[in-house]
Design a protein around this motif. Sequence first.
Motif, PDB file in Angstrom:
ATOM      1  N   GLU A 216      67.723 -36.010   7.143  1.00 54.97           N
ATOM      2  CA  GLU A 216      67.341 -34.700   6.620  1.00 54.97           C
ATOM      3  C   GLU A 216      65.941 -34.747   6.033  1.00 54.97           C
ATOM      4  OE1 GLU A 216      70.299 -32.982   3.925  1.00 54.97           O
ATOM      5  OE2 GLU A 216      71.568 -34.664   4.460  1.00 54.97           O
ATOM      6  N   MET A 217      65.380 -33.584   5.817  1.00 62.34           N
ATOM      7  CA  MET A 217      64.087 -33.475   5.146  1.00 62.34           C
ATOM      8  C   MET A 217      64.240 -33.477   3.625  1.00 62.34           C
ATOM      9  SD  MET A 217      61.864 -33.664   7.476  1.00 62.34           S
ATOM     10  CE  MET A 217      60.411 -33.348   6.478  1.00 62.34           C
ATOM     11  N   ASN A 218      65.452 -33.285   3.126  1.00 63.19           N
ATOM     12  CA  ASN A 218      65.712 -33.319   1.693  1.00 63.19           C
ATOM     13  C   ASN A 218      67.143 -33.805   1.437  1.00 63.19           C
ATOM     14  OD1 ASN A 218      66.139 -30.893  -0.966  1.00 63.19           O
ATOM     15  ND2 ASN A 218      65.393 -32.959  -1.137  1.00 63.19           N
ATOM     16  N   PRO A 219      67.428 -35.087   1.745  1.00 66.61           N
ATOM     17  CA  PRO A 219      68.771 -35.595   1.457  1.00 66.61           C
ATOM     18  C   PRO A 219      68.980 -35.717  -0.055  1.00 66.61           C
ATOM     19  CG  PRO A 219      67.364 -37.377   2.208  1.00 66.61           C
ATOM     20  CD  PRO A 219      66.566 -36.110   2.335  1.00 66.61           C
ATOM     21  N   TRP A 220      70.209 -35.434  -0.490  1.00 68.60           N
ATOM     22  CA  TRP A 220      70.503 -35.492  -1.914  1.00 68.60           C
ATOM     23  C   TRP A 220      71.966 -35.848  -2.168  1.00 68.60           C
ATOM     24  CZ3 TRP A 220      74.388 -32.126  -3.021  1.00 68.60           C
ATOM     25  CH2 TRP A 220      74.519 -30.990  -2.234  1.00 68.60           C
ATOM     26  N   VAL A 221      72.212 -36.276  -3.395  1.00 67.15           N
ATOM     27  CA  VAL A 221      73.560 -36.473  -3.899  1.00 67.15           C
ATOM     28  C   VAL A 221      73.600 -35.847  -5.292  1.00 67.15           C
ATOM     29  CG1 VAL A 221      73.112 -38.798  -4.809  1.00 67.15           C
ATOM     30  CG2 VAL A 221      75.444 -38.118  -4.305  1.00 67.15           C
ATOM     31  N   GLN A 222      74.669 -35.098  -5.565  1.00 66.18           N
ATOM     32  CA  GLN A 222      74.853 -34.456  -6.862  1.00 66.18           C
ATOM     33  C   GLN A 222      76.045 -35.096  -7.548  1.00 66.18           C
ATOM     34  OE1 GLN A 222      74.544 -30.115  -7.104  1.00 66.18           O
ATOM     35  NE2 GLN A 222      76.452 -30.148  -8.249  1.00 66.18           N
ATOM     36  N   ILE A 223      75.857 -35.530  -8.773  1.00 67.28           N
ATOM     37  CA  ILE A 223      76.885 -36.220  -9.559  1.00 67.28           C
ATOM     38  C   ILE A 223      77.398 -35.267 -10.640  1.00 67.28           C
ATOM     39  CG2 ILE A 223      77.326 -38.160 -11.111  1.00 67.28           C
ATOM     40  CD1 ILE A 223      74.915 -39.559  -9.608  1.00 67.28           C
ATOM     41  N   ASP A 224      78.712 -35.125 -10.731  1.00 63.56           N
ATOM     42  CA  ASP A 224      79.349 -34.278 -11.742  1.00 63.56           C
ATOM     43  C   ASP A 224      80.079 -35.193 -12.716  1.00 63.56           C
ATOM     44  OD1 ASP A 224      80.855 -32.527 -13.279  1.00 63.56           O
ATOM     45  OD2 ASP A 224      81.746 -31.485 -11.569  1.00 63.56           O
ATOM     46  N   LEU A 225      79.633 -35.212 -13.963  1.00 65.21           N
ATOM     47  CA  LEU A 225      80.256 -36.046 -14.985  1.00 65.21           C
ATOM     48  C   LEU A 225      81.538 -35.421 -15.542  1.00 65.21           C
ATOM     49  CD1 LEU A 225      77.027 -37.133 -16.895  1.00 65.21           C
ATOM     50  CD2 LEU A 225      78.339 -38.469 -15.220  1.00 65.21           C
ATOM     51  N   GLY A 226      81.840 -34.175 -15.167  1.00 67.90           N
ATOM     52  CA  GLY A 226      83.068 -33.501 -15.607  1.00 67.90           C
ATOM     53  C   GLY A 226      82.900 -32.659 -16.845  1.00 67.90           C
ATOM     54  N   LYS A 227      81.916 -32.984 -17.682  1.00 64.24           N
ATOM     55  CA  LYS A 227      81.597 -32.204 -18.880  1.00 64.24           C
ATOM     56  C   LYS A 227      80.200 -32.603 -19.323  1.00 64.24           C
ATOM     57  CE  LYS A 227      83.625 -35.573 -22.037  1.00 64.24           C
ATOM     58  NZ  LYS A 227      84.586 -35.830 -23.086  1.00 64.24           N
ATOM     59  N   SER A 228      79.613 -31.798 -20.179  1.00 65.65           N
ATOM     60  CA  SER A 228      78.286 -32.132 -20.702  1.00 65.65           C
ATOM     61  C   SER A 228      78.386 -33.353 -21.600  1.00 65.65           C
ATOM     62  CB  SER A 228      77.700 -30.963 -21.493  1.00 65.65           C
ATOM     63  OG  SER A 228      77.182 -30.004 -20.615  1.00 65.65           O
ATOM     64  N   ILE A 229      77.460 -34.260 -21.384  1.00 65.22           N
ATOM     65  CA  ILE A 229      77.421 -35.528 -22.115  1.00 65.22           C
ATOM     66  C   ILE A 229      75.986 -35.777 -22.539  1.00 65.22           C
ATOM     67  CG2 ILE A 229      77.697 -38.036 -21.856  1.00 65.22           C
ATOM     68  CD1 ILE A 229      80.006 -37.472 -19.957  1.00 65.22           C
ATOM     69  N   HIS A 230      75.793 -36.449 -23.646  1.00 67.40           N
ATOM     70  CA  HIS A 230      74.461 -36.854 -24.091  1.00 67.40           C
ATOM     71  C   HIS A 230      74.081 -38.098 -23.276  1.00 67.40           C
ATOM     72  CE1 HIS A 230      71.118 -36.810 -26.878  1.00 67.40           C
ATOM     73  NE2 HIS A 230      71.255 -38.118 -26.994  1.00 67.40           N
ATOM     74  N   VAL A 231      73.371 -37.871 -22.172  1.00 66.80           N
ATOM     75  CA  VAL A 231      73.010 -38.947 -21.241  1.00 66.80           C
ATOM     76  C   VAL A 231      71.747 -39.632 -21.743  1.00 66.80           C
ATOM     77  CG1 VAL A 231      72.354 -39.491 -18.869  1.00 66.80           C
ATOM     78  CG2 VAL A 231      74.064 -37.715 -19.314  1.00 66.80           C
ATOM     79  N   THR A 232      71.809 -40.962 -21.847  1.00 70.01           N
ATOM     80  CA  THR A 232      70.677 -41.720 -22.396  1.00 70.01           C
ATOM     81  C   THR A 232      69.945 -42.567 -21.360  1.00 70.01           C
ATOM     82  OG1 THR A 232      72.240 -43.446 -23.028  1.00 70.01           O
ATOM     83  CG2 THR A 232      71.646 -41.826 -24.726  1.00 70.01           C
TER      84      THR A 232
END
Length: 145
Positions: free
Chosen positions: A46-62
């Motif tokens: 593809e010209m823009n391959p991607w993967v989207q990750i769902d953590l299930g809820k909002s988290i303070h990602v560090t």
Amino acid sequence: TYGHVVSENAIFRMSSPSVHDQAQEHAKLFRGEKSNRGFAFHTGDEMNPWVQIDLGKSIHVTGIVIENRPDERRTEGLMLSVSEDGQEWSRVWAAPTWQQVWEVPLTMTRSGAEVPGRSARYLKLETKPTKAAPMLLQRVEVYGK
């Protein structure tokens, strides 16, 4: 320093699977033994391959650790965006050069100072190659507090 892994039960979707993708390998992106094939998922060309990750809820990602297949440069120019709702995205990082493993600290500006962490439920990894190409990764670990 990043806290603990918060992606063990994450789910993901990708732009399009390729004939090389095997659904039973997908869980290995976040946990367990690494795939013997060197990648947990494989998109189509593809010209823009991607993967989207769902953590299930909002988290303070560090921070995020992203591991490529050894000697696999199909993720050159990898970009990371985060979102609370999966609709509005903020680009937070772009790989300056290809590496076997990237360690990406997440920060935000508060009162003019960079502080650790950002609130996010969704993370999106993508590339924009000059010609259609796949994206594949061995492991993604998302850390939070």
